[in-house]
Design an enzyme around this catalytic site. Structure first.
Site, PDB file in Angstrom:
ATOM      1  N   ASP A  29       0.972  -1.319   0.256  1.00 10.39           N
ATOM      2  CA  ASP A  29      -0.182   0.248  -0.042  1.00 10.39           C
ATOM      3  C   ASP A  29       0.929   1.269  -0.130  1.00 10.39           C
ATOM      4  O   ASP A  29       1.645   1.425   0.965  1.00 10.39           O
ATOM      5  CB  ASP A  29      -1.054   0.414   1.284  1.00 10.39           C
TER       6      ASP A  29
ATOM      7  N   GLU B  86     -14.081  -1.582  -1.767  1.00 10.51           N
ATOM      8  CA  GLU B  86     -14.512  -2.264  -0.813  1.00 10.51           C
ATOM      9  C   GLU B  86     -15.374  -1.430  -0.285  1.00 10.51           C
ATOM     10  O   GLU B  86     -15.626  -0.032  -0.642  1.00 10.51           O
ATOM     11  CB  GLU B  86     -12.600  -1.669   0.563  1.00 10.51           C
TER      12      GLU B  86
HETATM   13  O1  KIV Z   1      -4.937  -2.070   4.174  1.00 13.91           O
HETATM   14  C1  KIV Z   1      -5.832  -3.548   4.171  1.00 13.91           C
HETATM   15  O2  KIV Z   1      -6.013  -3.916   4.228  1.00 13.91           O
HETATM   16  C2  KIV Z   1      -6.648  -3.102   2.701  1.00 13.91           C
HETATM   17  C3  KIV Z   1      -7.545  -3.864   2.223  1.00 13.91           C
HETATM   18  C4  KIV Z   1      -8.791  -4.230   3.309  1.00 13.91           C
HETATM   19  C5  KIV Z   1      -8.233  -3.904   1.092  1.00 13.91           C
HETATM   20  O3  KIV Z   1      -6.318  -2.310   1.471  1.00 13.91           O
END
Ligand code: KIV
Length: 270
Positions: A83, A181
């Protein structure tokens, strides 16, 4: 899954994609022996592992550190998506690329970026630099303060239209997949039909091209967290508590360690 091109193949074959989050080398080594298709070093690490109330607290350093740990634990073959933490893709191309560089050098194969409007050019620039990008729409947790909480998105017609338009814009920008989501299942189904890339759902119904869950949630280790969409595949919290109680009782009852679990001078094995 070993490479990004498999996402397109799975979409064409209508083969569902399984994805779970992972934050550390220990659980990554368990995932290495599983059939799970893709691993997400989610910024949810800030909440699950560091105890913060939201993902706004995830930093580049935190994401880099956990991505490197997951890569060490899972080995070279697995496909890891990391991320982009809060605000990094909103600081312009140079700052975004600095973050991308750190995540990719730490061991990611791709990055995931929340939202679309206002940073499509940055996403195109990252993809143009040779880095696959996964989109993320609907309940984008980095916008929790704007949404007024972690709640279902895309209920009204205008919101739903915006999510659909953003998904199309992300596909046109070149993302290889989009996480949806916490949006209504009908909307997720429409978006999934409309795109030629796979959608990965969480709390968005069964029509998505795949599903993602937080590892600790699906293992039943997130005590007290029971949203409607969550199915647990293990009663992890109960089993861990029972194991700890047994260890405690055996230590206090002087049943652990036994003779067989002890060394004595003169014994050769180590
Ligand atoms: O950070 C995370 O866990 C996510 C998922 C829930 C898709 O982005």
């Amino acid at each position: 899954m070993k490479r990004v091109t498999e996402f397109a193949r799975f979409r064409n074959e209508a083969r569902p994609i399984s994805m779970v989050t992972c934050y550390d080398a220990w659980s990554a080594s368990l995932l290495a022996g599983s059939p799970i298709d893709a691993v997400l070093v989610g910024d949810s690490v800030a909440m699950v592992m560091h105890g913060y109330p939201d993902t706004v607290h995830a930093t580049v350093r935190m994401m880099e550190f956990h991505t490197a740990a997951v890569r060490r634990g899972i080995g070279g073959e697995a496909f890891i998506i990391a991320d982009m933490p809060f605000a990094e893709h909103r600081k312009g191309k140079v700052a975004a690329m600095r973050c991308v560089e750190r995540l990719m050098r730490a061991g990611a194969n791709a990055v995931k970026i929340e939202g679309a409007e206002g940073h499509l050019e940055v996403i195109e620039h990252i993809i143009g630099s040779g880095v696959p990008v996964m989109g993320h729409l609907g309940l984008t947790p980095q916008s929790v303060h704007l949404f007024g909480g972690h709640r279902l998105q895309g209920r009204g017609a205008a919101e739903a239209q915006k999510i659909e338009a953003d998904a199309v814009a992300l596909e046109e920008a070149g993302v290889f997949s989009v996480v949806l989501e916490c949006i209504p299942a009908e909307l997720a189904g429409r978006v999934t039909e409309r795109l030629n890339i796979p959608t990965i759902g969480i709390g968005s119904g069964a029509a998505c091209g795949g599903q993602v869950l937080v590892l600790q949630d699906l293992l039943g280790l997130s005590a007290g967290f029971r949203p409607r969409f969550l199915r647990t595949y293990l009663d992890g919290a109960e089993q861990v508590q029972a194991a700890l109680a047994r260890f405690d009782a055996e230590v206090k009852g002087r049943h652990y360690p036994s003779e067989k679990e002890s060394w004595h001078a003169g014994i050769q094995d180590d």
